[in-house]
Motif scaffolding. Structure first.
Motif, PDB file in Angstrom:
ATOM      1  N   ASP A 193       0.833  -1.208   0.000  1.00 53.64           N
ATOM      2  CA  ASP A 193       0.000   0.000   0.000  1.00 53.64           C
ATOM      3  C   ASP A 193       0.866   1.256   0.000  1.00 53.64           C
ATOM      4  N   SER A 225       0.596   4.124  -2.713  1.00 46.82           N
ATOM      5  CA  SER A 225       0.214   5.475  -2.295  1.00 46.82           C
ATOM      6  C   SER A 225       1.028   6.547  -3.023  1.00 46.82           C
ATOM      7  N   LYS A 249      -0.931   7.052  -6.065  1.00 47.20           N
ATOM      8  CA  LYS A 249      -2.270   7.610  -5.802  1.00 47.20           C
ATOM      9  C   LYS A 249      -2.226   9.035  -5.260  1.00 47.20           C
ATOM     10  N   THR A 250      -1.258   9.331  -4.366  1.00 47.94           N
ATOM     11  CA  THR A 250      -1.242  10.643  -3.711  1.00 47.94           C
ATOM     12  C   THR A 250      -0.223  11.596  -4.320  1.00 47.94           C
TER      13      THR A 250
END
Length: 187
Positions: A125, A129, A132-133
């Motif tokens: 994750d 991330s 994604k971020t």
């Protein structure tokens, strides 16, 4: 004599507690310093990457024949040779819902080599991330098929769209990381 013995025990307990407290705060301080340095180094190195070269990578064996791949591969290999204690440097991309290697620092004859397009099955994750971020981060120690690592991960964004097109990563051996921290704590 009994009273002195109790005072001595209380004194020893207080000293032990204060020593443990000092070590705890020193450990946190040095860990924060090392983390900040790793992130600053990764960001500095990422700024030297050519976004156009990275955007041109397909994440397939076809990349092996391109100058973009060759130049990036050479840069990552030189980085690992000269920047002790970095063990691996790499670029990863997201293709079809999977994280893949675009380029890594290992020579093709190394057992640790990851060819373009190799799926990174161990994607956590934390790595996702970054895509994604779009934020830079330093992972906690994580294990994969190559060992146990602390990774500094930096998103590489398309300057026109701001979309994350790759993640630049540098890996530190987790055991060496903590050994170095411990050595900095000992005066």
């Amino acid at each position: 004599i009994k009273h002195n013995r109790i005072q001595t025990i209380i004194f020893i307990v207080i000293i032990a507690f204060l020593s443990a407290l000092y070590l705890h705060f020193a450990w946190i301080r040095y860990q924060n310093i090392a983390s900040s340095e790793a992130i600053m180094l990764a960001r500095s190195l990422e700024s030297l990457m050519h976004t156009k070269h990275i955007a041109a990578l397909s994440g397939t064996e076809d990349d092996l024949k391109t100058p973009e791949y060759t130049m990036t591969k050479r840069s990552l290999s030189e980085l690992v040779k000269t920047a002790n204690p970095i063990r691996f440097a790499y670029l990863m991309g997201e293709r079809n819902g999977r994280i893949i290697f675009l380029v890594d620092s290992e020579p093709p004859d190394s057992p640790d080599y990851s060819p373009p397009g190799q799926i990174y099955e161990e994607a956590t994750d934390v790595l996702w991330s970054v895509f994604k971020t779009g934020k830079t981060l330093l992972s906690d120690p994580e294990a994969d098929r190559w060992g146990r690592w602390i990774s500094a991960l930096v998103p590489i964004k398309d300057p026109a769209t701001g979309k994350v097109i790759a993640a630049f990563g540098i890996d530190y051996s987790a055991s060496e990381w903590y050994s170095r921290l411990w050595m900095h704590m000992i005066p």
